[in-house]
Design a protein around this motif. Structure first.
Motif, PDB file in Angstrom:
ATOM      1  N   LEU A 140      -0.303 -27.512  -4.901  1.00  0.00           N
ATOM      2  CA  LEU A 140      -0.066 -26.128  -4.819  1.00  0.00           C
ATOM      3  C   LEU A 140      -0.292 -25.803  -2.960  1.00  0.00           C
ATOM      4  O   LEU A 140       0.595 -25.313  -2.496  1.00  0.00           O
ATOM      5  CB  LEU A 140      -1.356 -25.025  -5.412  1.00  0.00           C
ATOM      6  N   THR A 141      -1.046 -26.405  -2.312  1.00  0.00           N
ATOM      7  CA  THR A 141      -1.170 -26.423  -1.083  1.00  0.00           C
ATOM      8  C   THR A 141      -0.111 -26.829  -0.141  1.00  0.00           C
ATOM      9  O   THR A 141       0.441 -26.364   0.862  1.00  0.00           O
ATOM     10  CB  THR A 141      -2.654 -27.116  -0.268  1.00  0.00           C
ATOM     11  N   ALA A 142       0.384 -28.254  -0.888  1.00  0.00           N
ATOM     12  CA  ALA A 142       1.691 -28.945  -0.018  1.00  0.00           C
ATOM     13  C   ALA A 142       2.804 -27.851  -0.437  1.00  0.00           C
ATOM     14  O   ALA A 142       3.731 -27.590   0.591  1.00  0.00           O
ATOM     15  CB  ALA A 142       1.907 -30.072  -0.709  1.00  0.00           C
ATOM     16  N   LEU A 143       2.947 -27.259  -1.670  1.00  0.00           N
ATOM     17  CA  LEU A 143       3.976 -26.368  -1.746  1.00  0.00           C
ATOM     18  C   LEU A 143       4.240 -25.139  -0.692  1.00  0.00           C
ATOM     19  O   LEU A 143       5.164 -24.504  -0.287  1.00  0.00           O
ATOM     20  CB  LEU A 143       4.163 -25.776  -3.107  1.00  0.00           C
ATOM     21  N   ILE A 144       2.677 -24.532  -0.625  1.00  0.00           N
ATOM     22  CA  ILE A 144       2.694 -23.345   0.162  1.00  0.00           C
ATOM     23  C   ILE A 144       2.991 -23.607   1.571  1.00  0.00           C
ATOM     24  O   ILE A 144       3.850 -22.969   2.219  1.00  0.00           O
ATOM     25  CB  ILE A 144       1.351 -22.891   0.321  1.00  0.00           C
ATOM     26  N   THR A 145       2.650 -24.909   1.950  1.00  0.00           N
ATOM     27  CA  THR A 145       2.829 -25.339   3.287  1.00  0.00           C
ATOM     28  C   THR A 145       4.259 -25.607   3.712  1.00  0.00           C
ATOM     29  O   THR A 145       5.179 -25.215   4.713  1.00  0.00           O
ATOM     30  CB  THR A 145       2.225 -26.687   3.640  1.00  0.00           C
ATOM     31  N   GLU A 146       5.105 -26.088   2.636  1.00  0.00           N
ATOM     32  CA  GLU A 146       6.354 -26.351   2.751  1.00  0.00           C
ATOM     33  C   GLU A 146       7.062 -25.022   2.725  1.00  0.00           C
ATOM     34  O   GLU A 146       8.058 -24.661   3.586  1.00  0.00           O
ATOM     35  CB  GLU A 146       6.971 -27.305   1.546  1.00  0.00           C
ATOM     36  N   PHE A 147       6.859 -24.250   1.911  1.00  0.00           N
ATOM     37  CA  PHE A 147       7.312 -22.626   1.731  1.00  0.00           C
ATOM     38  C   PHE A 147       7.395 -22.125   3.317  1.00  0.00           C
ATOM     39  O   PHE A 147       8.108 -21.280   3.603  1.00  0.00           O
ATOM     40  CB  PHE A 147       6.854 -21.966   0.755  1.00  0.00           C
ATOM     41  N   GLN A 148       5.950 -22.164   3.773  1.00  0.00           N
ATOM     42  CA  GLN A 148       5.608 -21.316   5.511  1.00  0.00           C
ATOM     43  C   GLN A 148       6.628 -21.982   6.287  1.00  0.00           C
ATOM     44  O   GLN A 148       7.025 -21.469   7.089  1.00  0.00           O
ATOM     45  CB  GLN A 148       4.065 -21.706   5.529  1.00  0.00           C
ATOM     46  N   SER A 149       6.734 -23.381   6.054  1.00  0.00           N
ATOM     47  CA  SER A 149       7.583 -24.048   7.045  1.00  0.00           C
ATOM     48  C   SER A 149       9.119 -23.715   6.914  1.00  0.00           C
ATOM     49  O   SER A 149       9.754 -23.359   7.983  1.00  0.00           O
ATOM     50  CB  SER A 149       7.461 -25.513   6.918  1.00  0.00           C
ATOM     51  N   ALA A 150       9.420 -23.446   5.967  1.00  0.00           N
ATOM     52  CA  ALA A 150      10.958 -23.107   5.603  1.00  0.00           C
ATOM     53  C   ALA A 150      11.198 -21.636   6.098  1.00  0.00           C
ATOM     54  O   ALA A 150      12.443 -21.457   6.690  1.00  0.00           O
ATOM     55  CB  ALA A 150      11.216 -23.349   4.296  1.00  0.00           C
ATOM     56  N   MET A 151      10.060 -20.733   5.768  1.00  0.00           N
ATOM     57  CA  MET A 151      10.421 -19.278   6.083  1.00  0.00           C
ATOM     58  C   MET A 151      10.250 -19.269   7.805  1.00  0.00           C
ATOM     59  O   MET A 151      10.923 -18.334   8.355  1.00  0.00           O
ATOM     60  CB  MET A 151       9.126 -18.567   5.666  1.00  0.00           C
ATOM     61  N   GLN A 152       9.416 -20.142   8.405  1.00  0.00           N
ATOM     62  CA  GLN A 152       9.319 -20.147   9.967  1.00  0.00           C
ATOM     63  C   GLN A 152      10.498 -20.348  10.359  1.00  0.00           C
ATOM     64  O   GLN A 152      11.276 -19.778  11.355  1.00  0.00           O
ATOM     65  CB  GLN A 152       8.144 -20.898  10.477  1.00  0.00           C
ATOM     66  N   SER A 153      11.208 -21.409   9.913  1.00  0.00           N
ATOM     67  CA  SER A 153      12.158 -22.174  10.654  1.00  0.00           C
ATOM     68  C   SER A 153      13.680 -21.200  10.198  1.00  0.00           C
ATOM     69  O   SER A 153      14.454 -20.939  11.075  1.00  0.00           O
ATOM     70  CB  SER A 153      12.658 -23.441  10.105  1.00  0.00           C
ATOM     71  N   GLU A 154      13.554 -20.580   9.175  1.00  0.00           N
ATOM     72  CA  GLU A 154      14.724 -19.505   8.770  1.00  0.00           C
ATOM     73  C   GLU A 154      14.493 -18.349   9.837  1.00  0.00           C
ATOM     74  O   GLU A 154      15.569 -17.703  10.268  1.00  0.00           O
ATOM     75  CB  GLU A 154      14.400 -18.873   7.312  1.00  0.00           C
ATOM     76  N   GLY A 155      13.239 -17.706  10.123  1.00  0.00           N
ATOM     77  CA  GLY A 155      12.931 -16.669  10.862  1.00  0.00           C
ATOM     78  C   GLY A 155      13.612 -17.244  12.352  1.00  0.00           C
ATOM     79  O   GLY A 155      14.081 -16.165  13.049  1.00  0.00           O
ATOM     80  N   GLY A 156      13.317 -18.549  12.747  1.00  0.00           N
ATOM     81  CA  GLY A 156      13.715 -18.755  14.007  1.00  0.00           C
ATOM     82  C   GLY A 156      15.249 -18.506  14.243  1.00  0.00           C
ATOM     83  O   GLY A 156      15.862 -18.598  15.302  1.00  0.00           O
ATOM     84  N   ARG A 157      16.176 -18.887  13.356  1.00  0.00           N
ATOM     85  CA  ARG A 157      17.488 -18.908  13.207  1.00  0.00           C
ATOM     86  C   ARG A 157      18.111 -17.511  13.507  1.00  0.00           C
ATOM     87  O   ARG A 157      19.151 -17.473  13.859  1.00  0.00           O
ATOM     88  CB  ARG A 157      18.010 -19.580  12.003  1.00  0.00           C
ATOM     89  N   ARG A 158      17.417 -16.492  12.949  1.00  0.00           N
ATOM     90  CA  ARG A 158      18.048 -15.232  13.178  1.00  0.00           C
ATOM     91  C   ARG A 158      17.959 -14.491  14.519  1.00  0.00           C
ATOM     92  O   ARG A 158      17.441 -14.526  15.386  1.00  0.00           O
ATOM     93  CB  ARG A 158      17.322 -14.388  12.127  1.00  0.00           C
TER      94      ARG A 158
END
Length: 94
Positions: free
Chosen positions: A76-94
């Motif tokens: 679960l921790t790995a999934l949350i970390t992966e999700f947070q990383s994806a959200m941060q990189s997506e937010g940086g593209r906008r």
């Protein structure tokens, strides 16, 4: 050859029930147990969710007071970390 195996994961719909074990194999890095469902289809569960694996010592010692396994919390921790990383990189593209 099939053998009865019990589902031990407390949140799985088949918890406590026996399933007809067909095969155990590593697939995509996961240790999986393949079994036949009630309709006869072959499907899979992580082996650690069944009686094929030894019970998690934490669950044995906690005598049912803990509903979470250490391995599941780590996943679960790995999934949350992966999700947070994806959200941060997506937010940086906008």
């Amino acid at each position: 050859m099939t053998a009865p195996v019990r589902v031990t994961h407390p949140f799985h719909p088949l918890f406590g029930q026996s399933i007809d074990f067909v095969e155990r194999r590593i697939q995509w890095g996961d240790d999986l147990l393949f079994y036949r469902d009630r309709l006869g289809y072959v499907t899979a569960l992580p082996t650690r969710w069944t009686s094929v694996e030894d019970e998690d010592p934490l669950l044995v010692v906690s005598a049912g007071r803990s509903h979470f396994r250490v391995a599941d919390l780590i996943d679960l921790t790995a999934l949350i970390t992966e999700f947070q990383s994806a959200m941060q990189s997506e937010g940086g593209r906008r």
